[in-house]
Design a protein around this motif. Structure first.
Motif, PDB file in Angstrom:
ATOM      1  N   ASP A  59       0.837  -1.194   0.000  1.00  0.00           N
ATOM      2  CA  ASP A  59       0.000   0.000   0.000  1.00  0.00           C
ATOM      3  C   ASP A  59       0.870   1.242   0.000  1.00  0.00           C
ATOM      4  O   ASP A  59       2.014   1.207   0.465  1.00  0.00           O
ATOM      5  CB  ASP A  59      -0.895   0.004   1.250  1.00  0.00           C
ATOM      6  CG  ASP A  59      -1.997  -1.031   1.149  1.00  0.00           C
ATOM      7  OD1 ASP A  59      -2.887  -0.864   0.302  1.00  0.00           O
ATOM      8  OD2 ASP A  59      -1.967  -2.011   1.919  1.00  0.00           O
ATOM      9  N   LEU A  65      -6.919   2.419   6.710  1.00  0.00           N
ATOM     10  CA  LEU A  65      -7.895   1.350   6.518  1.00  0.00           C
ATOM     11  C   LEU A  65      -9.302   1.890   6.292  1.00  0.00           C
ATOM     12  O   LEU A  65     -10.111   1.246   5.627  1.00  0.00           O
ATOM     13  CB  LEU A  65      -7.906   0.403   7.714  1.00  0.00           C
ATOM     14  CG  LEU A  65      -6.807  -0.649   7.766  1.00  0.00           C
ATOM     15  CD1 LEU A  65      -6.979  -1.543   8.977  1.00  0.00           C
ATOM     16  CD2 LEU A  65      -6.778  -1.483   6.495  1.00  0.00           C
ATOM     17  N   CYS A  68     -10.522   3.806   1.452  1.00  0.00           N
ATOM     18  CA  CYS A  68     -10.097   2.913   0.366  1.00  0.00           C
ATOM     19  C   CYS A  68      -9.244   3.630  -0.672  1.00  0.00           C
ATOM     20  O   CYS A  68      -8.350   3.019  -1.269  1.00  0.00           O
ATOM     21  CB  CYS A  68     -11.312   2.292  -0.304  1.00  0.00           C
ATOM     22  SG  CYS A  68     -12.200   1.124   0.766  1.00  0.00           S
ATOM     23  N   GLN A  71      -5.500   3.190  -0.451  1.00  0.00           N
ATOM     24  CA  GLN A  71      -4.955   1.832  -0.500  1.00  0.00           C
ATOM     25  C   GLN A  71      -4.773   1.350  -1.937  1.00  0.00           C
ATOM     26  O   GLN A  71      -5.279   1.967  -2.875  1.00  0.00           O
ATOM     27  CB  GLN A  71      -5.905   0.860   0.204  1.00  0.00           C
ATOM     28  CG  GLN A  71      -6.146   1.167   1.670  1.00  0.00           C
ATOM     29  CD  GLN A  71      -7.149   0.219   2.277  1.00  0.00           C
ATOM     30  OE1 GLN A  71      -7.202  -0.962   1.950  1.00  0.00           O
ATOM     31  NE2 GLN A  71      -7.980   0.738   3.193  1.00  0.00           N
ATOM     32  N   TRP A 104      -8.758  -4.790   4.922  1.00  0.00           N
ATOM     33  CA  TRP A 104      -8.253  -4.026   3.786  1.00  0.00           C
ATOM     34  C   TRP A 104      -9.306  -4.022   2.679  1.00  0.00           C
ATOM     35  O   TRP A 104      -9.974  -5.032   2.419  1.00  0.00           O
ATOM     36  CB  TRP A 104      -6.952  -4.630   3.278  1.00  0.00           C
ATOM     37  CG  TRP A 104      -5.716  -4.055   3.886  1.00  0.00           C
ATOM     38  CD1 TRP A 104      -4.806  -3.243   3.260  1.00  0.00           C
ATOM     39  CD2 TRP A 104      -5.221  -4.226   5.221  1.00  0.00           C
ATOM     40  NE1 TRP A 104      -3.787  -2.915   4.123  1.00  0.00           N
ATOM     41  CE2 TRP A 104      -4.024  -3.497   5.342  1.00  0.00           C
ATOM     42  CE3 TRP A 104      -5.698  -4.927   6.335  1.00  0.00           C
ATOM     43  CZ2 TRP A 104      -3.291  -3.449   6.511  1.00  0.00           C
ATOM     44  CZ3 TRP A 104      -4.964  -4.876   7.508  1.00  0.00           C
ATOM     45  CH2 TRP A 104      -3.788  -4.146   7.591  1.00  0.00           C
ATOM     46  N   SER A 128      -3.277  -7.699   6.881  1.00  0.00           N
ATOM     47  CA  SER A 128      -1.927  -7.800   6.329  1.00  0.00           C
ATOM     48  C   SER A 128      -0.882  -7.762   7.439  1.00  0.00           C
ATOM     49  O   SER A 128      -0.938  -6.915   8.333  1.00  0.00           O
ATOM     50  CB  SER A 128      -1.665  -6.648   5.364  1.00  0.00           C
ATOM     51  OG  SER A 128      -0.314  -6.654   4.959  1.00  0.00           O
TER      52      SER A 128
END
Length: 197
Positions: A59, A65, A68, A71, A104, A128
């Motif tokens: 990322d 988080l 979006c 990311q 995620w 992750s």
């Protein structure tokens, strides 16, 4: 010719040759080896998927988080892979007891496009291992304990990341590839694979 036959026989012994599947599965672009399909029907296992195609690696710095757009996300190919994944499960008449996803966005989108928004529950344990403050031992213990609790006759779907799944099984996965896992005397046993769409 002899070397081709030897390679074929070796692959079959490792369980990597695709087995007897309903034609509907192929129509949707997804396929599973015979061991994976049998395991899903017996239950007591988890189909753990790496999120669908999301171009790039890692990322961006400073990602969040809850946003979006900060990311690495699915592209159109990844969204189509996700839809095909859900279509394959429906064509096989297979319904997971639970669908859990890393928080995620690329994992959540994979799961939601495959199984519907209401079916998906975010679960930090599938996150992750690249996250700040990540505790790998705690994560692996939580995943192994959850795997051991899945009863016979039922299965769950988990959507996670390459590194998380690699830590569980000691090997890599392709985007949108599924690993059929079950607990076996405290170990995680890889019993089959579902190939990406």
């Amino acid at each position: 010719m002899a070397s081709t036959t030897a390679c074929f026989d070796a692959a079959r012994r490792r369980g990597l040759i695709l087995g007897s599947l309903a034609l509907a599965g192929f129509a949707h672009g997804q396929s599973a080896d015979a061991a994976a399909l049998a395991a899903l029907r017996r239950g007591g296992c988890v189909a753990a998927f790496r999120h669908a195609n999301a171009p790039g690696t890692f990322d961006p710095p400073g990602f969040r988080l809850d946003r979006c757009e900060t990311q690495r996300n699915l592209d159109d190919r990844g969204r189509e892979q996700s839809r095909r994944l859900g279509a394959w499960f429906r064509a096989q008449g297979l319904a997971p007891t639970a669908v859990r996803s890393s928080p995620w966005c690329r994992c959540l989108e994979t799961a939601r496009l495959a199984f519907g928004d209401d079916a998906v529950h975010a679960w930090d344990a599938l996150g992750s291992p690249r996250a700040e403050g990540h505790d790998a031992q705690r994560q692996q213990a939580e995943l192994r304990a959850a795997l051991a609790r899945v009863p016979a006759g039922r299965f769950e779907v988990w959507v996670s990341h390459q590194f998380t799944l690699s830590a569980l099984v000691g090997g890599g996965t392709a985007s949108a590839e599924g690993l059929l896992l079950r607990a076996n005397d405290g170990r995680v046993e890889l019993v089959g694979r579902i190939a990406p769409a």
